[in-house]
Motif scaffolding. Structure first.
Motif, short mmCIF file in Angstrom:
data_model
loop_
_atom_site.label_atom_id
_atom_site.label_comp_id
_atom_site.label_asym_id
_atom_site.label_seq_id
_atom_site.Cartn_x
_atom_site.Cartn_y
_atom_site.Cartn_z
N MET A 104 94.04 -5.37 18.05
CA MET A 104 93.58 -6.49 18.87
C MET A 104 93.42 -7.78 18.08
SD MET A 104 90.73 -4.32 21.04
CE MET A 104 90.56 -5.44 22.41
N ARG A 105 94.27 -7.95 17.09
CA ARG A 105 94.22 -9.14 16.23
C ARG A 105 92.85 -9.35 15.58
NH1 ARG A 105 96.11 -14.10 19.49
NH2 ARG A 105 95.88 -15.06 17.46
N GLY A 106 92.05 -8.29 15.54
CA GLY A 106 90.72 -8.44 14.95
C GLY A 106 89.73 -9.11 15.89
N GLY A 107 90.15 -9.36 17.12
CA GLY A 107 89.27 -10.08 18.05
C GLY A 107 88.66 -9.21 19.13
N GLY A 108 88.77 -7.90 18.96
CA GLY A 108 88.37 -7.00 20.04
C GLY A 108 86.88 -6.94 20.33
N ARG A 109 86.06 -7.42 19.38
CA ARG A 109 84.62 -7.40 19.66
C ARG A 109 84.17 -8.65 20.39
NH1 ARG A 109 81.23 -8.24 16.01
NH2 ARG A 109 82.73 -9.35 14.74
N THR A 110 84.93 -9.72 20.25
CA THR A 110 84.37 -11.02 20.61
C THR A 110 85.12 -11.77 21.71
OG1 THR A 110 85.63 -11.99 18.80
CG2 THR A 110 83.35 -11.40 18.34
N ALA A 115 78.16 -16.57 23.11
CA ALA A 115 77.72 -16.77 21.73
C ALA A 115 76.55 -15.84 21.40
CB ALA A 115 77.33 -18.23 21.52
N MET A 118 78.00 -12.56 20.55
CA MET A 118 78.70 -12.60 19.27
C MET A 118 77.73 -12.41 18.11
SD MET A 118 81.21 -15.82 19.45
CE MET A 118 82.41 -15.96 20.76
N VAL A 121 75.58 -8.71 16.32
CA VAL A 121 76.69 -7.94 15.77
C VAL A 121 76.47 -6.44 15.94
CG1 VAL A 121 77.98 -7.45 13.66
CG2 VAL A 121 77.19 -9.77 14.13
N TYR B 74 93.82 -20.04 12.96
CA TYR B 74 93.61 -18.61 13.11
C TYR B 74 92.31 -18.14 12.49
CZ TYR B 74 98.29 -18.29 14.95
OH TYR B 74 99.40 -18.44 15.74
N PRO B 94 80.32 -21.66 16.88
CA PRO B 94 80.61 -20.25 16.60
C PRO B 94 81.87 -20.08 15.76
CG PRO B 94 81.31 -20.78 18.81
CD PRO B 94 80.72 -22.03 18.24
N MET B 436 92.03 -11.46 8.63
CA MET B 436 91.15 -11.66 9.79
C MET B 436 91.00 -10.39 10.64
SD MET B 436 90.12 -14.62 9.35
CE MET B 436 89.16 -14.71 10.85
N GLY B 453 87.47 -7.28 13.04
CA GLY B 453 87.36 -8.71 12.73
C GLY B 453 86.31 -8.98 11.65
N LEU B 454 86.06 -10.25 11.40
CA LEU B 454 85.04 -10.67 10.45
C LEU B 454 83.88 -11.23 11.26
CD1 LEU B 454 87.20 -12.50 7.75
CD2 LEU B 454 86.65 -10.08 7.97
N TYR B 455 82.71 -10.62 11.11
CA TYR B 455 81.62 -11.02 12.01
C TYR B 455 81.21 -12.46 11.82
CZ TYR B 455 78.05 -11.02 8.42
OH TYR B 455 77.31 -11.33 7.32
N PRO B 458 83.33 -15.36 14.26
CA PRO B 458 83.43 -14.54 15.48
C PRO B 458 84.65 -14.86 16.34
CG PRO B 458 81.48 -15.98 15.54
CD PRO B 458 82.06 -16.10 14.18
N LYS B 459 85.16 -16.07 16.27
CA LYS B 459 86.30 -16.38 17.12
C LYS B 459 87.62 -16.41 16.35
CE LYS B 459 85.51 -19.48 20.43
NZ LYS B 459 85.00 -20.69 21.11
N GLY B 460 87.57 -16.01 15.09
CA GLY B 460 88.80 -15.99 14.30
C GLY B 460 89.71 -14.85 14.72
N ARG B 461 90.99 -15.02 14.51
CA ARG B 461 91.96 -13.99 14.86
C ARG B 461 93.07 -13.98 13.81
NH1 ARG B 461 88.54 -13.46 18.02
NH2 ARG B 461 88.59 -13.40 20.27
#
Lengths: 705, 774
Positions: A104-110, A115, A118, A121, B74, B94, B436, B453-455, B458-461
């Motif tokens: 998920m491109r690393g975006g699956g949590r957010t 906000a 987010m 965590v 990104y 954010p 990322m 992801g990296l907490y 939060p909006k990075g991809r």
């Protein structure tokens, strides 16, 4: 009525209610609401037709014999995704890339979360995949960014992959290969192989059929979700279709899509995912239809329900669009009318947040169950609806078409602890809850207009949905819109159904080739020709007589930047003696400056084309709206009064209440403070605001002098 | 801040550490601060606060939209904020949280050094990229804009920071892995006025752009920042006009006060004490085989938190973090733990956070040390120290234990800087940012999140593979989750990912590696949790890949590719990828929490079934035997017993199992130990078997046995450190002498003294005050 009467019916089925709206040839509108009947939504569909027939004093067969078209917005696909009840999907992907939908491109949590969420965590997580790892197969093949085959498709391995997915219980296939948008050849071959191995009736979704855009993650999710909902949606539509045939309906059944257009059932079968969120989009289309009639080309449309407040923009008569959406933290590509939501609905809960000392409203919602405290279903937390009730804006005995009697004491008890904590009276606290909710709504609107370079002063706000008109006046005044309009009286609460009935056939096709300056007019013309052909082919149907209207756009960006703007492309310019590169650069710079200011522009930086797009429309027939020819004597309006608390006055006033049970009378003006009640909705006109009715039955609220 | 020697914290020779009150007093001679404050009711407070948050979010969105570099887009490597007139943080967006604690110090610096000359006036904007004033590294460029009332009083600031692609230095992209000092790198500019009275100073812009190889891209980003800041400033002025200056100022002060109060209430739930951690970094600069120690301590008292870097090695090579980076890391972790409900408004909490800074060290580097890789290295070792120390501290609080964040993936950020000429002869240069994809470290009550992801962004991809291939001349053979990469533990660290790509559309790609953590991982676990895998960079050379692809073979696993493996060190430049070479990389993953042999075997089985852990990993790391899709319960029990016996057999130290205490009323301190009251005495005890460890005012490790483990045994993907470093790096494990549970572990050198990691200042208080918050 005579046999030559041609009626058009729109039916929009949501999770709770099924809304029905009929357009008569003279522009009269009939509407009704029945309960939805999940999971067998088709029952509610037929119930709706029956209720409409009863309202029009005829029977179903009699009604249907006069209907020229039925258009339908369905929640079946949305519901299947939200409840995770769909087909067992198997995914076939390019070797080495089968996990795009898991990573998920690393975006699956957010993706799509607030906000607040987010930052929490420890409570965050990725959604359950629709296709788990053990139903993903990778096949040897590779195409590159230019659409050239780097490695040929391994047909033997593909057959094995299909076989093994079938053994794993796969019911529907999704195929997502890298760069299929630039060359769909391999995806097409995989589809043939699946049909050979699994049988020709096996449902296969190709990612390149769902989206033309570069980006395998979002495209894969689109393909997976389509495969997931396909069988349920298609079977449902087939049952509805059959039900109508059984009732001897011979006209076309059109289905609403989130792109804002309708398509016939056969077209939908290839991509039922496009019915996602078609209800909210229907409301926007209804507004588009009205905008032309009332000469208001720029509209902010708002729809307020129990849990959310939805906003969309209509610019110069056209709904603003987006190329994708987020569903349960999955990003997917799906061309859609851009409807944005915040968690500020009637059921949104107000609470005092000790760590920050804030009075917060939403995003938690009491939903429909238990619902606001005043519903008496066991809710104890104060909601926006409770606040409205306490202030006297809504009548406990006349709410939602008298379906429900509201409990004022319960609402007060729910607000009391909050009032104690805030050291305010109950009325002041209730007014505070409303003020914050309205501010959240206004901020969303402001974000969507101002941030895109639009001036809200050139917009009118259109408020539909049950709860919206309560807040419309204040919201519009807060953002500086010209007016707030509650459309067409009673129809306002079945607005999406009207939009569904009014929707045209639309299609958008695009080319994902990147073009660098200097642009070749011949090359672009060749692309537009190809796109035009494809759009025309996809709009082919006997159901509509009107011709295909085509328009073109290019998405342009500064070279090196990733932010794109869509510019209209006049095909004539491709044949004219103009410097195309300079022309596009100037148009781009002008819009860029409008959005971000002159200082942000980069004179001298070349612009490039990243997408060429064709939009095709075939207009459906529509009768227009009936205008009242006589000045109404107001006999249909019941004049009442009650005590209501007006925040600007900081006190309760004996307030006139006008109850409009039928047609909204023409030419009336009401000065606030006043409350206008209709069967499913209530308009609150604050001091300093004026409400006026027009000959269509719209009520417009304006401000100040 | 306090230090033992007399240091001038002026942002010139040493990092800038302001005394805000003094700065305000001094600058008040040259400008007028708006001081009116009006109390606002909670409703108006929420309305205005929301407007400030929205304004800040939109401020960031403009930068995102207009940025010219994929890095910025990104990785969301930017942020925006509203600050008080005196530079306290009111709101932040954010985006990258590291910028949390930078704008505030930069504003203090501007007040202190620019209010007299050239003056701070309405319509001005200042630009800086000076790491000693307050950035991560020279590529982070800040724009700070004062907001004045109509009467010319300073009421607020808006500001933003964004990472620029290239600001000079010896290597494209400005990450300089072979830098001797700052003179090999981009030039740091202390705050200079780039907009004066609303007018862009062309000379200043030219000066700034002149340093870059790609002034076209940098100009795009600069204009994005200026435009965004101007829009935000106008909106803030609009709010002041609408609600009144006193009201806006009142809201800003209340946000700060409320944040401070909430933070202190939360700290009240933590016992007073100090918690320390250490880690080792491999190689200070290209070609170096040294090992360097970073240390961190957090002390909690009734006044707040104090962070110290005492014990950290002197600054070296490119490993350095400036004070701004260190402080930014602390603010980042606080944002998502002890201040999670403040919506990024960290200013109030930061009033109660102090630093005992030792300068000229890896975590508080002085001029002219190299800092260009601070965003890849310095950030991560300061984050690591914060995760470990705050994590241990919060583990001691019953009510806050679940809020602990473990060390996450992609620490020692594995950016892949590439450069060269494409098939059309055009230069390309960029960093591939698949890092990322990340992965979260284990929590204290559940597993970390695989590729989550990296907490702190939060909006990075990560870019899609297709997007990356569209931008750069490469072709990915694979991008997938990496099994076994996450640190083992009672709760497992989230897995990271691996990528493999070839050149496509060029015959030659120049590679740089600029972070490290390849021999010694920076993914350190907590209280017995195992480290995650290290970063890996390398090539498989002369693979015959072109022919394979043409023939329809598409290798996507390392074992399907034939050729000579050439691993790259963590810091290198000039490696060339030719047409037949496959580039391979995998990233550090999330670290574990608690002893892995305490993990529920059913959870291990599920991990194996879902491909997150291999069968071999289940056995070696967790002592779980799986056959035929099921846990073999008896063999697993025996295996785990053998592991425990082996631990104690090899262990050193003279601690022996003493008395066993009942642990029903234990106050938990670590994952597997806590404090029990035995009559009048308070004792550390193992919570698994009750074994007595030590007096609660002492060091629980005195009651432990310990063993120095070869690093390659601590994670399935770990390598022998001697491949990259000369020092004898080990993971020292501390065992309960009774049941051999790992109570803690630390990265250290064989023979080095052990760290005292947990010190309770008032053990008796555990049984009175600390429970109040439960």
């Amino acid at each position: 009525m005579t046999a030559t009467d041609e009626l058009i019916i729109g039916i929009d089925i949501g999770g709770t209610f099924t809304d029905v709206c009929a357009m008569l040839p003279d522009g009269q509108l009939w509407s009704t609401k029945v309960s939805s009947t999940p999971p067998n939504f088709e029952r509610g569909f037929l119930d709706g037709i029956e209720a409409l027939a009863a309202g029009m004093e005829t029977d179903v067969a009699g009604l249907l014999s006069r209907v020229s078209r039925i258009a339908h917005g369905t929640t079946v696909a949305t519901n299947a995704l939200l409840t995770r009840q769909g087909d067992r999907v198997g995914l076939i992907a390019t070797a080495g890339h089968g996990e795009a939908s898991l990573i998920m491109r690393g975006g699956g949590r957010t993706a799509g979360v607030t906000a607040d969420e987010m930052l929490r965590v420890r409570d965050s997580g990725k959604p359950e995949p629709f296709v788990p790892r053990d139903r993903i197969r990778e096949i040897p093949e590779r195409i590159d960014r230019n659409g050239e085959v780097v490695a040929p498709l391994d047909r033997v391995a593909t057959r094995q992959a299909v076989q093994s997915l079938l053994e794993a219980g796969t019911e529907a296939f999704a195929v997502s290969l890298l760069w299929s948008v630039r060359n769909p050849e391999h995806e097409d071959q995989v589809r043939s192989i699946i049909h050979e191995v699994a049988g020709a009736s096996t449902y296969v979704t190709l990612s390149s059929d769902i989206s033309d855009r570069v980006g395998e993650y979002e495209r894969t999710v689109g393909a997976i979700m389509n495969a997931f909902v396909a069988d349920r949606t298609n079977q449902y539509l087939a049952r509805v279709d059959q039900g109508l045939r059984d009732e001897r309906f011979g006209g076309p059944l059109m289905v609403m899509q989130c792109s804002g257009g309708v398509a016939n059932v056969e077209r939908i079968a290839a991509a039922p995912i496009t019915t996602l969120q078609s209800g909210p989009v229907g409301g926007v289309i209804g507004s588009t239809y009205l905008s032309a009639e009332i000469g208001r080309n720029n509209l902010i449309t708002t729809d307020m329900g129990g849990t959310s407040f939805d906003v969309a923009l209509i610019i110069e008569g056209v709904p603003d669009r987006a190329s994708g959406t987020v569903l349960d933290r999955f990003d997917l590509y799906l061309p859609t009318v851009d409807v944005r939501s915040i968690g500020a609905g009637g059921g949104s809960i107000a609470h005092f947040d000790e760590p920050t000392g804030r009075l917060r409203v939403g995003p938690q919602s009491a939903g429909a169950r238990p619902g606001p405290a005043c519903y008496g279903h066991g809710g104890t937390q104060p909601t926006v609806t409770d606040a409205s009730l306490v202030l006297g804006f809504i009548d406990p005995a006349y709410f939602a078409g008298e379906r429900l009697t509201l409990d004022v004491d319960a609402a007060q008890s729910a607000i009391e602890p909050l009032a104690a904590r805030l050291d305010l009276s109950i009325d002041e606290s209730a007014a505070g809850i409303i003020a914050i909710a309205e501010h959240l709504m206004a901020d969303l609107i402001r974000g969507m207009t101002v941030e895109r370079g639009y001036d809200p002063r050139q917009f009118d706000l259109l408020a539909f949905g049950g709860a919206g008109p309560q807040h419309a006046g204040n919201c519009a005044e807060e953002v500086g819109a010209r007016s707030a309009i509650v459309p067409l009286g009673a129809v306002a609460s079945t607005w999406s159904a009207l939009g569904v009935a009014a929707a045209d056939l639309t299609v958008a096709v695009e080319s994902a080739e990147r073009l660098e300056p200097p642009f070749s007019a011949d090359e672009i013309e060749a692309i537009t020709r190809r796109l035009a052909e494809e759009a025309t082919e996809r709009l082919a149907t006997d159901a509509v007589k009107s011709p295909v209207q085509l328009s073109f756009e290019v998405d342009v960006q500064y070279q090196g930047q990733i932010h794109q703007l869509s510019l209209p492309l006049d095909p004539n310019i491709l044949r004219a003696e103009v410097d195309l590169s300079a022309h596009l650069a100037d148009a781009f710079t002008a819009q860029y400056a409008r959005l971000y200011g002159e200082a942000a522009t980069l004179p001298g930086t070349p612009v490039e084309i990243v997408v060429v797009r064709a939009r095709g429309v075939r207009r459906t027939s529509k009768p227009g709206f009936a205008r009242s020819t006589r000045r109404d004597d107001g006999s249909g309006v019941e004049a009442l009064s009650r005590q209501a608390y007006w925040p600007s006055e900081r006190r309760r006033l004996d307030t006139p209440v006008y109850r409009v049970a039928g047609q909204v009378p023409t030419g009336h003006t009401w000065s606030g403070p006043v409350i206008v009640e209709m069967p499913h909705t209530t308009l609150v006109v604050h001091p300093g605001q004026t409400a006026a009715t027009d000959d269509l039955g719209n009520i417009a609220v304006t401000f100040g002098d | 801040v306090s230090t033992t020697e007399s240091i001038s914290w002026d942002g010139v020779g040493h990092p800038y550490i302001p005394d805000r009150a003094a700065v305000v007093r001094a600058s008040a001679q040259n400008l007028t601060f708006f001081e009116g404050v009006e109390e606002v009711d909670p409703i108006l407070y929420e309305v205005i606060r929301h407007s400030l948050v929205q304004l800040t979010d939109d401020h960031g969105k403009v930068i995102e939209a207009l940025s010219g570099s994929p890095i910025t887009l990104y990785t969301n490597d930017f942020n925006a904020g509203v600050l008080s007139a005196t530079g306290e943080i009111i709101t932040l967006g954010p985006y990258v949280q590291l910028f949390s604690a930078m704008m505030d110090t930069v504003i203090c610096w501007i007040l202190e050094n620019r209010s007299a000359s050239p003056g701070i006036h309405p319509g001005d904007m200042f630009l800086t990229n000076d790491p000693w004033v307050g950035t991560l590294h020279q590529m982070d460029v800040g724009i700070l804009a004062p907001v004045f009332t109509d009467a010319g009083e300073l009421i607020s600031w808006v500001g933003n920071f964004a990472h620029h692609y290239d600001v000079g230095g010896t290597i494209p992209g400005s990450f300089i892995p072979n830098a001797t000092d700052v003179f090999d790198e981009g030039v740091p500019l202390p705050p200079i006025k780039i907009v004066s009275g609303g007018k862009l100073m062309q000379d200043v812009e030219d000066l700034f752009l002149r340093h870059s190889r790609r002034p076209d891209i940098v100009r795009m980003d600069l204009h994005a920042q200026l435009a965004a800041a101007e829009t935000a400033r106008r909106k803030l002025e609009g709010l002041c006009g609408r609600y009144g200056n006193k009201t806006i100022n009142g809201v800003m002060h209340r946000i700060l006060d409320a944040g401070e109060k909430a933070f202190m209430e939360r700290l009240g739930q933590i016992p007073s004490g100090s918690w320390s951690a250490q880690a080792l970094l491999d190689g200070a600069v290209e070609g170096d085989r040294g090992v360097y120690r970073v240390c961190g301590t957090v002390s909690k008292s009734d006044d707040g938190l104090t962070f110290s870097n005492a014990g950290t090695d002197p600054q070296a090579g490119i490993l350095n973090a400036t004070y701004a980076t260190w402080r930014g890391s602390v603010a980042t972790v606080l944002n998502s733990t002890l201040a999670y409900d403040q919506l990024f408004a960290i200013g109030g909490a930061m009033r109660r956070v102090r630093f005992e800074a030792t300068p000229r060290t890896l975590s508080c580097a002085s001029w002219p040390g190299s800092v260009s890789c601070g965003g890849l290295i310095g950030v991560h070792h300061t984050l690591l120290m914060t995760h470990l120390t705050l994590g241990k501290m919060m583990s001691a609080s019953d009510s806050l234990r679940r809020d602990v964040l473990g060390q996450q993936a992609a620490c020692m950020f594995p950016v892949i800087p590439i450069a060269g000429k494409d098939a059309n002869g055009r230069d390309f240069g960029t960093g591939i940012l698949d890092g990322m994809i990340g992965g979260l470290g284990a929590f204290t009550f559940r597993d970390g999140i695989d590729t989550g992801g990296l907490y702190f962004i939060p909006k990075g991809r990560a870019a899609n593979v297709e997007e990356a291939e569209d931008m750069f001349p490469i072709l990915y053979l694979a991008r997938r989750e990496k099994p076994d990469s996450g640190g083992a533990g009672q709760y497992r660290g989230g897995n990271s990912f691996e990528v493999m790509f070839i050149a496509h559309g060029t015959n030659e790609i120049m590679h740089t590696t600029a972070s490290g953590g390849v021999g010694v991982t920076a993914g350190m676990g907590l209280y017995g949790g195992m480290p995650s895998c290290p970063n890996y960079y390398g090539f498989v050379r002369a693979t015959g890949i072109r022919e394979a692809l043409s023939a329809g073979r598409v290798p996507s696993h390392l074992d399907e590719i034939e050729g000579a493996v050439e691993s790259l060190p963590g810091k290198s430049s000039g490696a060339v990828q030719g047409p037949e070479d496959v580039y391979v990389m995998h990233a550090t993953a999330g670290a574990g929490y608690g002893d892995p042999i305490r993990r529920d075997p059913a959870a291990v089985l599920l991990d194996v079934a879902l491909g997150r852990v291999t069968l071999a990993g289940a056995e070696r790391m967790y002592g779980v035997r799986i056959a035929g899709g099921e846990v073999e319960a008896d063999r697993t029990r025996r295996l785990r017993a053998q592991i425990a016996v082996a631990r104690l057999e090899r262990a050193e130290g003279d601690a022996h199992p003493g008395s066993r205490h009942a642990v029903e009323d234990v106050h938990q301190i670590g994952a597997h130990f806590g404090v029990v009251a035995i009559g009048d005495s308070l004792r550390f005890a193992c919570t698994e078997c009750g074994s007595d460890l030590a007096d609660a005012s002492g060091n629980y490790k005195d009651g432990c046995r310990f063993s120095d483990r070869p690093l390659e045994e601590t994670n399935m993907l770990a390598v022998a450190p001697e491949q990259w470093v000369d020092a004898p790096v080990v993971l020292r494990e501390f065992y309960c002498p009774g049941c051999a549970t790992i109570l803690d572990s630390e990265m250290t050198l064989r023979g080095a003294p052990s760290l005292r990691d947990t010190t309770l200042h008032d053990p008796a208080g555990l049984f009175t005050t600390a429970r109040a918050g439960v």
